[in-house]
Design an enzyme around this catalytic site. Sequence first.
Site, PDB file in Angstrom:
ATOM      1  N   GLU A 104      -7.404 -50.875 -34.397  1.00  0.00           N
ATOM      2  CA  GLU A 104      -8.200 -51.745 -35.261  1.00  0.00           C
ATOM      3  C   GLU A 104      -8.471 -51.041 -36.592  1.00  0.00           C
ATOM      4  OE1 GLU A 104     -11.640 -51.757 -36.419  1.00  0.00           O
ATOM      5  OE2 GLU A 104     -12.691 -53.107 -35.048  1.00  0.00           O
ATOM      6  N   ARG A 118     -10.426 -60.192 -35.810  1.00  0.00           N
ATOM      7  CA  ARG A 118     -10.216 -58.931 -36.533  1.00  0.00           C
ATOM      8  C   ARG A 118      -9.003 -58.985 -37.464  1.00  0.00           C
ATOM      9  NH1 ARG A 118     -14.537 -58.128 -34.498  1.00  0.00           N
ATOM     10  NH2 ARG A 118     -15.369 -56.104 -33.823  1.00  0.00           N
ATOM     11  N   SER A 142     -15.082 -49.298 -33.162  1.00  0.00           N
ATOM     12  CA  SER A 142     -13.993 -49.599 -32.223  1.00  0.00           C
ATOM     13  C   SER A 142     -12.680 -49.138 -32.829  1.00  0.00           C
ATOM     14  CB  SER A 142     -13.882 -51.102 -31.978  1.00  0.00           C
ATOM     15  OG  SER A 142     -15.034 -51.607 -31.391  1.00  0.00           O
TER      16      SER A 142
HETATM   17  N1  EPU Z   1     -16.692 -51.609 -21.349  1.00  0.00           N
HETATM   18  C1  EPU Z   1     -16.345 -50.716 -20.357  1.00  0.00           C
HETATM   19  N2  EPU Z   1     -16.224 -49.397 -20.679  1.00  0.00           N
HETATM   20  C2  EPU Z   1     -16.443 -48.953 -21.944  1.00  0.00           C
HETATM   21  C3  EPU Z   1     -16.785 -49.858 -22.940  1.00  0.00           C
HETATM   22  C4  EPU Z   1     -16.903 -51.202 -22.635  1.00  0.00           C
HETATM   23  O1  EPU Z   1     -16.170 -51.085 -19.220  1.00  0.00           O
HETATM   24  O2  EPU Z   1     -16.336 -47.739 -22.147  1.00  0.00           O
HETATM   25  C5  EPU Z   1     -16.900 -53.009 -21.009  1.00  0.00           C
HETATM   26  C6  EPU Z   1     -18.380 -53.352 -21.143  1.00  0.00           C
HETATM   27  O3  EPU Z   1     -19.084 -53.090 -19.999  1.00  0.00           O
HETATM   28  C7  EPU Z   1     -18.344 -54.828 -21.455  1.00  0.00           C
HETATM   29  C8  EPU Z   1     -17.019 -54.992 -22.181  1.00  0.00           C
HETATM   30  O4  EPU Z   1     -16.250 -53.829 -21.928  1.00  0.00           O
HETATM   31  O5  EPU Z   1     -18.338 -55.574 -20.277  1.00  0.00           O
HETATM   32  C9  EPU Z   1     -17.186 -55.210 -23.660  1.00  0.00           C
HETATM   33  O6  EPU Z   1     -17.891 -54.122 -24.207  1.00  0.00           O
HETATM   34  P1  EPU Z   1     -18.832 -54.258 -25.497  1.00  0.00           P
HETATM   35  O7  EPU Z   1     -19.798 -55.376 -25.330  1.00  0.00           O
HETATM   36  O8  EPU Z   1     -19.347 -52.912 -25.827  1.00  0.00           O
HETATM   37  O9  EPU Z   1     -17.875 -54.781 -26.629  1.00  0.00           O
HETATM   38  P2  EPU Z   1     -16.413 -54.348 -27.054  1.00  0.00           P
HETATM   39  O10 EPU Z   1     -15.484 -55.463 -26.717  1.00  0.00           O
HETATM   40  O11 EPU Z   1     -16.080 -52.995 -26.544  1.00  0.00           O
HETATM   41  C10 EPU Z   1     -16.623 -55.531 -29.376  1.00  0.00           C
HETATM   42  C11 EPU Z   1     -16.335 -55.182 -30.802  1.00  0.00           C
HETATM   43  C12 EPU Z   1     -17.455 -54.312 -31.361  1.00  0.00           C
HETATM   44  C13 EPU Z   1     -18.747 -55.100 -31.257  1.00  0.00           C
HETATM   45  C14 EPU Z   1     -18.993 -55.433 -29.785  1.00  0.00           C
HETATM   46  C15 EPU Z   1     -20.229 -56.287 -29.558  1.00  0.00           C
HETATM   47  C16 EPU Z   1     -13.900 -55.173 -30.948  1.00  0.00           C
HETATM   48  C17 EPU Z   1     -12.676 -54.350 -31.095  1.00  0.00           C
HETATM   49  N3  EPU Z   1     -15.050 -54.505 -30.887  1.00  0.00           N
HETATM   50  O12 EPU Z   1     -16.580 -54.290 -28.653  1.00  0.00           O
HETATM   51  O13 EPU Z   1     -17.187 -54.092 -32.728  1.00  0.00           O
HETATM   52  O14 EPU Z   1     -19.838 -54.352 -31.769  1.00  0.00           O
HETATM   53  O15 EPU Z   1     -17.866 -56.184 -29.276  1.00  0.00           O
HETATM   54  O16 EPU Z   1     -19.987 -57.609 -29.886  1.00  0.00           O
HETATM   55  O17 EPU Z   1     -13.798 -56.403 -30.918  1.00  0.00           O
HETATM   56  C18 EPU Z   1     -16.118 -52.552 -34.192  1.00  0.00           C
HETATM   57  O18 EPU Z   1     -15.276 -53.410 -34.419  1.00  0.00           O
HETATM   58  O19 EPU Z   1     -16.072 -51.428 -34.771  1.00  0.00           O
HETATM   59  C19 EPU Z   1     -17.172 -52.800 -33.220  1.00  0.00           C
HETATM   60  C20 EPU Z   1     -18.026 -51.859 -32.861  1.00  0.00           C
END
Ligand code: EPU
Length: 337
Positions: A333, A164, A237
């Site tokens: 972010e 990012r 995010s």
């Molecule tokens: N999780 C929780 N609670 C929540 C949300 C997530 O426990 O409320 C856990 C999920 O269960 C999972 C882990 O956190 O085990 C990761 O969650 P998720 O796969 O939704 O991905 P993220 O790390 O929250 C990142 C990116 C997203 C991207 C997704 C999918 C960042 C800051 N965000 O989110 O990007 O779509 O991975 O690859 O790296 C964005 O940047 O705007 C964005 C949406």
Amino acid sequence: MHTEHNISLQPFHFFASEELASYFTVLHKNEDVSDAIEWCHQQNLPFLILGSGSNVVFTKNFPGLVAKMEINGIKKLNESATEVILEVGAGENWHHFVSYCVQKGWGGLENLSLIPGTVGASPIQNIGAYGVEVQECIQQVTAFDTTTQQWIQLSNKECNFGYRTSLFKVAVKRYIITHVQFVLQKQPQLKMDYGAIRDMLHEKGIKHPNLESLSQAIIQIRTQKLPDPKILGNAGSFFKNPIVSKTQLEQLQQQFPNIIAYPISDDSYKIAAGWLIEACGWKGMKKGNVGCYEKQALVIVSYGIRSGREVYEFSEEIIHSVAQKFKIQLEREVNIY
Ligand code: EPU
């Protein structure tokens, strides 16, 4: 150059708060960029380039020129038996561009389907999702360097991409991106390592995915988990996933055995910020006109804010409580102005 005075920014960003721009213009071609910068220098005013406004929070009126990037076009520069090289205008809608590549059978960006925003914004924070980052397909970026007043072309390496982040995120406001060159694959290797992707393909009964069905699966995953900005204002995010050392992670695991983390190198781990925020009790919580999204705690949503200040203050509270509970400092972010 055509400028308008005291324009509400509400229609131009996803949080749709009501701050004003002292001046507003639209950039249609490269000359508009250099003209706008010269005008700002002459008037001694700050400038701000806006794409689709999918990743910004305005906390006050902008006291200078807001320039909306609308340099468009997709041009094929080269094609071989295995690759296609495209030059794309910064103002093109990101998802339209991804869909165009998917339709043509050119692979590389399909996992980034339905990410809001514009092509020109994609290298700035090196957008990423479902195991792919845009840097993997970027060959070159064309930009106006506002410090030297020169047009430059930066190779992938010169863009200094990271999680990012990039040169453009670090040297804030120095470069105005007008075109991005992408290299796409004609015999693409699909990336389906993410559990969510495998589950969705299974649910849809797709045994032999192709670009189109993979893109559709990603669209469905995102639609289920992320709020539609047309209904609930948001910037995806809101925070980055913090990166910690192995030792730090082990200490955290002793106290919080369920913490979610992914290795990113031998000694560093990415912690799921959504999990941290949820563990602090924020998920689904609403305060005034702002809330933490009920299906994904990393997303802050607006229930009709008037000022982005409300979002900013809510995010401060989240940062504070995560710091108290986990001794981890979350970084935003989104871009705050
Ligand atoms: N999780 C929780 N609670 C929540 C949300 C997530 O426990 O409320 C856990 C999920 O269960 C999972 C882990 O956190 O085990 C990761 O969650 P998720 O796969 O939704 O991905 P993220 O790390 O929250 C990142 C990116 C997203 C991207 C997704 C999918 C960042 C800051 N965000 O989110 O990007 O779509 O991975 O690859 O790296 C964005 O940047 O705007 C964005 C949406």
